[in-house]
Structures are given as structure tokens and as C-alpha cells.
Write a protein that holds these residues in place. Structure first.
Motif, PDB file in Angstrom:
ATOM      1  N   THR A 166       0.826  -1.209   0.000  1.00 50.67           N
ATOM      2  CA  THR A 166       0.000   0.000   0.000  1.00 50.67           C
ATOM      3  C   THR A 166       0.859   1.257   0.000  1.00 50.67           C
ATOM      4  O   THR A 166       0.650   2.167  -0.812  1.00 50.67           O
ATOM      5  CB  THR A 166      -0.957   0.002   1.206  1.00 50.67           C
ATOM      6  N   LEU A 167       1.838   1.323   0.894  1.00 48.41           N
ATOM      7  CA  LEU A 167       2.695   2.507   0.961  1.00 48.41           C
ATOM      8  C   LEU A 167       3.503   2.665  -0.325  1.00 48.41           C
ATOM      9  O   LEU A 167       3.641   3.776  -0.853  1.00 48.41           O
ATOM     10  CB  LEU A 167       3.615   2.436   2.184  1.00 48.41           C
ATOM     11  N   GLY A 168       4.046   1.575  -0.839  1.00 49.24           N
ATOM     12  CA  GLY A 168       4.817   1.643  -2.082  1.00 49.24           C
ATOM     13  C   GLY A 168       3.997   2.179  -3.235  1.00 49.24           C
ATOM     14  O   GLY A 168       4.442   3.050  -3.988  1.00 49.24           O
ATOM     15  N   ILE A 169       2.760   1.696  -3.352  1.00 48.12           N
ATOM     16  CA  ILE A 169       1.881   2.151  -4.432  1.00 48.12           C
ATOM     17  C   ILE A 169       1.511   3.616  -4.238  1.00 48.12           C
ATOM     18  O   ILE A 169       1.511   4.396  -5.197  1.00 48.12           O
ATOM     19  CB  ILE A 169       0.641   1.249  -4.515  1.00 48.12           C
ATOM     20  N   LEU A 170       1.218   4.001  -2.991  1.00 44.78           N
ATOM     21  CA  LEU A 170       0.873   5.401  -2.722  1.00 44.78           C
ATOM     22  C   LEU A 170       2.024   6.352  -3.030  1.00 44.78           C
ATOM     23  O   LEU A 170       1.800   7.506  -3.390  1.00 44.78           O
ATOM     24  CB  LEU A 170       0.443   5.574  -1.261  1.00 44.78           C
ATOM     25  N   MET A 171       3.247   5.903  -2.892  1.00 45.15           N
ATOM     26  CA  MET A 171       4.408   6.766  -3.112  1.00 45.15           C
ATOM     27  C   MET A 171       4.724   6.981  -4.588  1.00 45.15           C
ATOM     28  O   MET A 171       5.482   7.892  -4.935  1.00 45.15           O
ATOM     29  CB  MET A 171       5.650   6.189  -2.409  1.00 45.15           C
ATOM     30  N   ILE A 172       4.128   6.176  -5.476  1.00 42.55           N
ATOM     31  CA  ILE A 172       4.380   6.368  -6.909  1.00 42.55           C
ATOM     32  C   ILE A 172       3.929   7.761  -7.342  1.00 42.55           C
ATOM     33  O   ILE A 172       4.666   8.476  -8.022  1.00 42.55           O
ATOM     34  CB  ILE A 172       3.682   5.283  -7.758  1.00 42.55           C
ATOM     35  N   GLY A 173       2.726   8.149  -6.946  1.00 45.96           N
ATOM     36  CA  GLY A 173       2.170   9.445  -7.374  1.00 45.96           C
ATOM     37  C   GLY A 173       3.048  10.626  -7.024  1.00 45.96           C
ATOM     38  O   GLY A 173       3.456  11.386  -7.920  1.00 45.96           O
ATOM     39  N   PRO A 174       3.361  10.824  -5.732  1.00 47.21           N
ATOM     40  CA  PRO A 174       4.190  11.988  -5.405  1.00 47.21           C
ATOM     41  C   PRO A 174       5.610  11.897  -5.961  1.00 47.21           C
ATOM     42  O   PRO A 174       6.178  12.915  -6.372  1.00 47.21           O
ATOM     43  CB  PRO A 174       4.189  12.036  -3.876  1.00 47.21           C
ATOM     44  N   THR A 175       6.169  10.701  -6.006  1.00 50.60           N
ATOM     45  CA  THR A 175       7.542  10.564  -6.524  1.00 50.60           C
ATOM     46  C   THR A 175       7.587  10.928  -8.003  1.00 50.60           C
ATOM     47  O   THR A 175       8.418  11.733  -8.434  1.00 50.60           O
ATOM     48  CB  THR A 175       8.057   9.126  -6.314  1.00 50.60           C
ATOM     49  N   LEU A 176       6.683  10.363  -8.767  1.00 49.47           N
ATOM     50  CA  LEU A 176       6.644  10.640 -10.203  1.00 49.47           C
ATOM     51  C   LEU A 176       6.155  12.061 -10.472  1.00 49.47           C
ATOM     52  O   LEU A 176       6.684  12.760 -11.344  1.00 49.47           O
ATOM     53  CB  LEU A 176       5.750   9.607 -10.902  1.00 49.47           C
ATOM     54  N   GLY A 177       5.170  12.501  -9.712  1.00 48.86           N
ATOM     55  CA  GLY A 177       4.629  13.849  -9.898  1.00 48.86           C
ATOM     56  C   GLY A 177       5.671  14.927  -9.700  1.00 48.86           C
ATOM     57  O   GLY A 177       5.790  15.852 -10.512  1.00 48.86           O
ATOM     58  N   ILE A 178       6.430  14.825  -8.623  1.00 42.66           N
ATOM     59  CA  ILE A 178       7.473  15.831  -8.379  1.00 42.66           C
ATOM     60  C   ILE A 178       8.558  15.761  -9.445  1.00 42.66           C
ATOM     61  O   ILE A 178       9.064  16.789  -9.889  1.00 42.66           O
ATOM     62  CB  ILE A 178       8.058  15.689  -6.956  1.00 42.66           C
ATOM     63  N   ALA A 179       8.893  14.556  -9.908  1.00 43.72           N
ATOM     64  CA  ALA A 179       9.897  14.429 -10.971  1.00 43.72           C
ATOM     65  C   ALA A 179       9.428  15.134 -12.239  1.00 43.72           C
ATOM     66  O   ALA A 179      10.215  15.796 -12.923  1.00 43.72           O
ATOM     67  CB  ALA A 179      10.186  12.956 -11.254  1.00 43.72           C
ATOM     68  N   ILE A 180       8.144  15.007 -12.544  1.00 41.26           N
ATOM     69  CA  ILE A 180       7.590  15.677 -13.728  1.00 41.26           C
ATOM     70  C   ILE A 180       7.625  17.193 -13.541  1.00 41.26           C
ATOM     71  O   ILE A 180       7.995  17.932 -14.465  1.00 41.26           O
ATOM     72  CB  ILE A 180       6.165  15.160 -14.018  1.00 41.26           C
ATOM     73  N   VAL A 181       7.269  17.677 -12.370  1.00 45.73           N
ATOM     74  CA  VAL A 181       7.309  19.120 -12.096  1.00 45.73           C
ATOM     75  C   VAL A 181       8.739  19.644 -12.217  1.00 45.73           C
ATOM     76  O   VAL A 181       8.983  20.701 -12.820  1.00 45.73           O
ATOM     77  CB  VAL A 181       6.718  19.437 -10.701  1.00 45.73           C
TER      78      VAL A 181
END
Length: 119
Positions: free
Chosen positions: A22-37
């Protein structure tokens, strides 16, 4: 922002290592999102953009690989040549191609333009 990005990335990878799905999956969004920003914000600097785009694709590949293990399709055969997790090679390769283009084409072009400008 970059320091927060590293924090999220580490939490994601630790979760993968510890099989905290659950935590690993939840961390995809912010990790990838910030990388895109970060990539968007550095778009004016070709060197930074190339490296930050490579990071976006690295995180994408890394996240896909994690998901393939979490959901058990990492060893499922896809065609005759590969397993599910090996499809992560696609975003890894895209990141590598972006860097290859930068170092083999863009950077030498910039160096030539700078040399002509000084003449």
C-alpha cells in the motif's frame, strides 16, 4: 522540492524492499509527480531537462517493476522473449535514449554554437 522528491523516492523503494504494498503504491504518485514538475521547471535548460526526463522515465520503469512484483506478473511470460517485469526496459531505454541524444547530438551542437559565437 528536490529534497522532498528524494524522500518520497526512498520511501517508495524501501516499501518495495519491505513488501509494504500500500505505501509503495501510494508513493508512486508523489515521486513521479514531483519528478515531472522538476523536469517542467528545468525545460529551458536542455542539459537539466534531459537528465530530469531520464529520471522521470527511470521512476516510471522502477514503479512498473515494483508493481509487477507486488501483483505477481513479474514472472508471467509475455510472448516468447520476456517476462512481465522485463517490460520495464521500455521506459529505462527511453531515458537512456534521451541522455544519448543529449550527449551525442545536443551537447556537441551547443559547444559548436558557443565556439562560433566567440569568433
Amino acid at each position: 522540492m528536490e529534497n522532498t522528491h528524494i524522500l518520497f523516492w526512498l520511501v517508495k523503494d524501501i516499501s518495495w524492499c519491505m513488501v509494504w504494498k500500500t505505501l509503495g503504491i501510494l508513493m508512486i504518485g508523489p515521486t513521479l509527480g514531483i519528478a515531472i514538475v522538476i523536469a517542467w521547471r528545468t525545460r529551458a535548460l536542455k542539459s537539466e531537462l534531459a537528465h530530469n526526463l531520464a529520471i522521470v522515465f527511470w521512476i516510471t520503469a522502477n514503479s512498473y517493476w515494483m508493481l509487477s512484483e507486488f501483483f505477481g506478473f513479474d514472472t508471467v511470460r509475455i510472448g516468447t522473449l520476456t517476462d512481465g517485469k522485463h517490460l520495464a526496459i521500455i521506459p529505462f531505454a527511453i531515458g537512456l535514449l534521451i541522455l544519448a541524444y543529449y550527449y551525442l547530438v545536443q551537447k556537441p551542437r551547443e559547444a559548436r554554437e558557443a565556439q562560433v559565437a566567440t569568433l
